[in-house]
Structures are given as structure tokens and as C-alpha cells.
Scaffold this active site. Structure first.
Site, PDB file in Angstrom:
ATOM      1  N   LYS A   1       0.843  -1.199   0.000  1.00  0.00           N
ATOM      2  CA  LYS A   1       0.000   0.000   0.000  1.00  0.00           C
ATOM      3  C   LYS A   1       0.877   1.247   0.000  1.00  0.00           C
ATOM      4  O   LYS A   1       2.082   1.181   0.247  1.00  0.00           O
ATOM      5  CB  LYS A   1      -0.922   0.000   1.215  1.00  0.00           C
ATOM      6  CG  LYS A   1      -0.214   0.027   2.554  1.00  0.00           C
ATOM      7  CD  LYS A   1      -1.209  -0.007   3.701  1.00  0.00           C
ATOM      8  CE  LYS A   1      -0.482   0.037   5.046  1.00  0.00           C
ATOM      9  NZ  LYS A   1      -1.428   0.117   6.170  1.00  0.00           N
TER      10      LYS A   1
ATOM     11  N   ARG B   1     -10.277   1.562  14.668  1.00  0.00           N
ATOM     12  CA  ARG B   1     -10.530   2.180  13.360  1.00  0.00           C
ATOM     13  C   ARG B   1     -11.737   1.529  12.692  1.00  0.00           C
ATOM     14  O   ARG B   1     -12.826   2.112  12.664  1.00  0.00           O
ATOM     15  CB  ARG B   1      -9.278   2.091  12.473  1.00  0.00           C
ATOM     16  CG  ARG B   1      -8.080   2.823  13.056  1.00  0.00           C
ATOM     17  CD  ARG B   1      -6.890   2.852  12.122  1.00  0.00           C
ATOM     18  NE  ARG B   1      -6.444   1.522  11.710  1.00  0.00           N
ATOM     19  CZ  ARG B   1      -5.304   1.278  11.086  1.00  0.00           C
ATOM     20  NH1 ARG B   1      -4.493   2.278  10.792  1.00  0.00           N
ATOM     21  NH2 ARG B   1      -4.966   0.053  10.749  1.00  0.00           N
TER      22      ARG B   1
ATOM     23  N   TYR C   1      14.267  31.523   3.126  1.00  0.00           N
ATOM     24  CA  TYR C   1      13.102  32.278   3.581  1.00  0.00           C
ATOM     25  C   TYR C   1      13.242  32.671   5.052  1.00  0.00           C
ATOM     26  O   TYR C   1      13.706  31.885   5.883  1.00  0.00           O
ATOM     27  CB  TYR C   1      11.832  31.447   3.419  1.00  0.00           C
ATOM     28  CG  TYR C   1      11.315  31.373   1.999  1.00  0.00           C
ATOM     29  CD1 TYR C   1      10.841  32.509   1.357  1.00  0.00           C
ATOM     30  CD2 TYR C   1      11.300  30.162   1.318  1.00  0.00           C
ATOM     31  CE1 TYR C   1      10.364  32.439   0.060  1.00  0.00           C
ATOM     32  CE2 TYR C   1      10.823  30.079   0.019  1.00  0.00           C
ATOM     33  CZ  TYR C   1      10.353  31.223  -0.607  1.00  0.00           C
ATOM     34  OH  TYR C   1       9.876  31.148  -1.889  1.00  0.00           O
TER      35      TYR C   1
ATOM     36  N   MET D   1      10.110  24.959  -1.205  1.00  0.00           N
ATOM     37  CA  MET D   1       9.246  24.012  -1.900  1.00  0.00           C
ATOM     38  C   MET D   1      10.039  23.103  -2.830  1.00  0.00           C
ATOM     39  O   MET D   1       9.789  21.889  -2.892  1.00  0.00           O
ATOM     40  CB  MET D   1       8.173  24.753  -2.702  1.00  0.00           C
ATOM     41  CG  MET D   1       7.207  23.833  -3.427  1.00  0.00           C
ATOM     42  SD  MET D   1       5.978  24.722  -4.410  1.00  0.00           S
ATOM     43  CE  MET D   1       5.007  25.503  -3.132  1.00  0.00           C
TER      44      MET D   1
END
Length: 366
Positions: A40, A136, A263, A310
Site C-alpha cells: 500500500k 478504526r 526564507y 518548496m
């Protein structure tokens, strides 16, 4: 998302390592049982199709999270059993039947919706999920399990298995684990009709709790060479981490004392130093909080400085390396190693998340 094939950032996956890991784990088991490879989430970031094909001769089937992941494998020509661990929409049952997929049934409410579908239930294969304490999905009592199995039998469904999942199998405190195991064992023993296949063992339980091995196991993170517990518990057999993450320097410069990088100008040089830029950032899954972590350049650790952007990040170099120099973010250079667990520890998370977050922008090479 399109893979960025024309930039020098790549995840290299050692399929032979995955094969060897499965072999070691199977030899460690106390008995021979049916083995599912859990692929998965794109095989935990390693590439579901490539991994599934590589281990096809070693496993009896595959586990995925949802219908789309199962269909991806079928469309790639993989014809062994595929068990969908999550709940699919009742309206998608025909797709599951058409592609011979095994689904999970987790509640009476879902089953009532399924009964309304115009499908040939005799062609539907299911495993019943028991919620023994994970909280769950799954039936939560013997009465509910018996009722669900009775309805499935009346519908003519192929009831192949029943399973559960442990919440704390990779922890040193066994109280919750023991409670779940006792509940599941007692429920299975008291069923009016017991399916042929019973499974509760994931990676952690297969390694450290052989008493959970019934007639099948689900091997996930361990086949990729990682410890399910991080570093909390020692592996009973040595495994090889299958994925390495590499990039290359695309820009190198010297900055002076007082110059800032990134940044927010969060990094300010205290003295003249060389800075290199790599074409990888948080859009690739290398998250912003990796500022201050290390990478490897020619076998030496170099710090990530400034905020991870990014698409790019910057590192402090020990000298003016040429553009194109290889940089290892996960993997080995010389005698030094950075593991996915090292990355996870720095982020305050788990190695599963580190690998699963590696985005499709990063090509996988085998």
C-alpha cells in the site's frame, strides 16, 4: 503528478534487498504460513508495481489500502490475490468482482448497503475485519462477527478470512497487545463458522510475537529493510534498507559573514563559507523542519542551512565542490550512513512517514 526526470534528484530502490529481506524474515518464522506483501501507499514509497513484480515468487498475495491501489496492480499484469485492507464503497463491488479482488468487510451497516447492489455475490471474496482494540474499522463483538458471517453466508459470498491489527505490537509495553490478542483469539475460537484463513501478524508481530501467527502474515515495513519500532526494539535478524535518496549540487557559491540564506533569513553566516543548492524541497516530501539536519557529500556530513523551500534546499559545504557532485540524503557514502529512521527521529515522526511522504516528483530507479 509527473515525475521530474530532468533534474538530478532520484530515489534508488534495491529490489534484491527487498527479496533478501523477505527470505530472511520467512526463515525466521516458526512455521510456514501464507505470506502477503503489503504494498500500500506505493509500497511505502518504493514503487508498488516494481516491488510486487520483484517479490512475486516469494509471496502468496498482496495487501493494499484501497481499490485504486489494487487496480493499479491488476492493470500491471499482477494476477495473484490482492486483499484490500480498507473499506471500499458498496457501489464499487462490481469492480472488485470483475478484477478478482478480495475486499474487507468491517460492519453490518456496510453489509446492508452492499446487499442492495446488483452483483453476483458468489464471485465476491471477502475477509472480515475484527476491531480488537485498534479503534478504526471492524466488528467489535462475537455477536456482531457471527451475525455478519451468517449474512455473508446467506448471500453466497466467498468468506476467505478473518483478521485484526494490533495497535502496540512494536512497543515494549505488552499490556494493550496482550489484551487485543486475547480478545481476537477468543472471538475466533467461538465463531459459529470460522473462515479458513486467520491472520493478525503484521511486520512487528511477525518479528517479535510469534504467538500471533495463525495461518497468514502481512509483511510491510520490514520487507523494505526498516525496523517497525524505529530503534525501540532490536531486530531479530539483520535487514537491508532498500531505498536511498540522492540529489546533486546545482549551484555552489561562497557567502560572507552576515549573509543570510533562505526564507525568513533564518540562517546567517558567522564567517565566510561555501553553500550548495540541491533541487529537492518540501514538495518532494523533504519537509521544512529538516533545517539543521545533515546530508552526505563525498562521505562527509554537511548541514542543511536555511529553511527548506518548496523545490530547493541549501547546505553548508566544507569546500567549493563542483556542480554535479552527488549528495546523499538517505543512504550510505563511504563509511557514513543516514537512515530513514535517522530522518524520522529528527522530525519527531516514524520511518514509515518519511518514506511515504516522498512524492511522485521523485523518480524511482531500480
Amino acid at each position: 503528478m509527473i515525475s521530474s526526470l530532468h533534474r538530478p534528484t532520484v530515489a534508488r530502490v534495491d529490489l534484491e534487498a527487498i527479496q533478501a529481506n523477505i527470505d530472511k524474515i520467512q526463515r525466521h518464522l516458526p512455521k510456514k504460513v501464507k505470506t502477503y506483501a503489503v504494498v500500500k501507499a506505493n509500497a511505502y514509497g518504493h514503487g508498488a508495481v516494481a516491488v510486487s513484480k520483484a517479490v512475486e515468487d516469494q509471496v502468496d498475495g498482496y495487501c493494499v489500502s484501497n481499490l485504486d491501489e489494487a487496480l493499479e496492480l491488476r492493470q500491471a499484469g499482477i494476477d495473484k490475490e490482492i486483499l484490500i485492507l480498507g473499506v471500499i464503497l458498496a457501489s464499487e463491488l462490481q469492480l472488485a468482482i470483475k478484477h478478482q479482488l478480495t475486499i474487507t468487510v468491517a460492519s453490518l451497516e456496510w453489509l446492508e448497503l452492499a446487499k442492495k447492489e446488483s452483483v453476483d455475490f458468489s464471485q465476491l471474496h471477502v475477509h472480515v475485519k475484527v476491531d480488537s482494540g485498534m479503534g478504526r474499522i471492524g466488528v467489535r463483538s462475537l455477536a456482531e462477527a457471527n451475525q455478519l458471517i451468517s449474512i455473508l453466508s446467506d448471500m453466497g459470498v466467498q468468506l476467505d478470512g478473518i483478521f485484526t491489527h494490533f495497535a502496540t505490537a512494536d512497543e515494549s509495553d505488552h499490556a494493550m497487545f496482550d489484551k487485543q490478542l486475547t480478545f481476537f483469539k477468543q472471538l475466533v475460537e467461538q465463531l459459529d463458522k470460522r473462515p479458513a484463513l486467520v491472520h493478525a501478524s503484521n511486520s512487528a508481530t511477525s518479528l517479535w510475537h510469534s504467538e500471533t501467527i495463525f495461518s497468514a502474515i502481512r509483511l510491510g515495513i520490514v520487507i523494505y529493510g526498516l525496523n517497525p519500532s524505529g530503534n525501540s526494539l532490536s531486530l531479530p535478524c539483520p535487514l537491508k534498507e532498500a531505498l536511498s535518496l540522492e540529489s546533486r549540487l546545482v549551484h555552489v557559491k561562497q557567502i560572507q559573514a552576515g549573509d543570510s540564506v533562505g526564507y525568513g533569513a533564518s540562517y546567517v553566516a558567522a564567517e565566510p563559507e561555501y553553500v550548495g543548492t540541491l533541487p529537492i524541497g518540501y514538495a518532494d516530501g523533504w519537509t521544512r523542519n529538516m533545517q539543521g539536519f545533515k546530508v552526505l557529500v563525498e562521505g562527509e556530513f554537511c548541514d542543511i542551512i536555511g529553511r527548506v523551500s518548496m523545490d530547493q534546499l541549501t547546505i553548508r559545504l566544507t569546500k567549493a565542490y563542483p556542480i554535479g557532485t552527488k549528495v546523499t540524503l538517505i543512504g550510505q557514502q563511504g563509511k557514513q550512513v543516514i537512515t530513514a529512521t535517522d530522518v524520522a527521529d529528527y522530525r519527531g515522526t516514524i520511518n514509515y512517514e518519511v518514506l511515504c511522504l516522498l512524492s511522485d516528483r521523485i523518480p524511482r530507479e531500480y
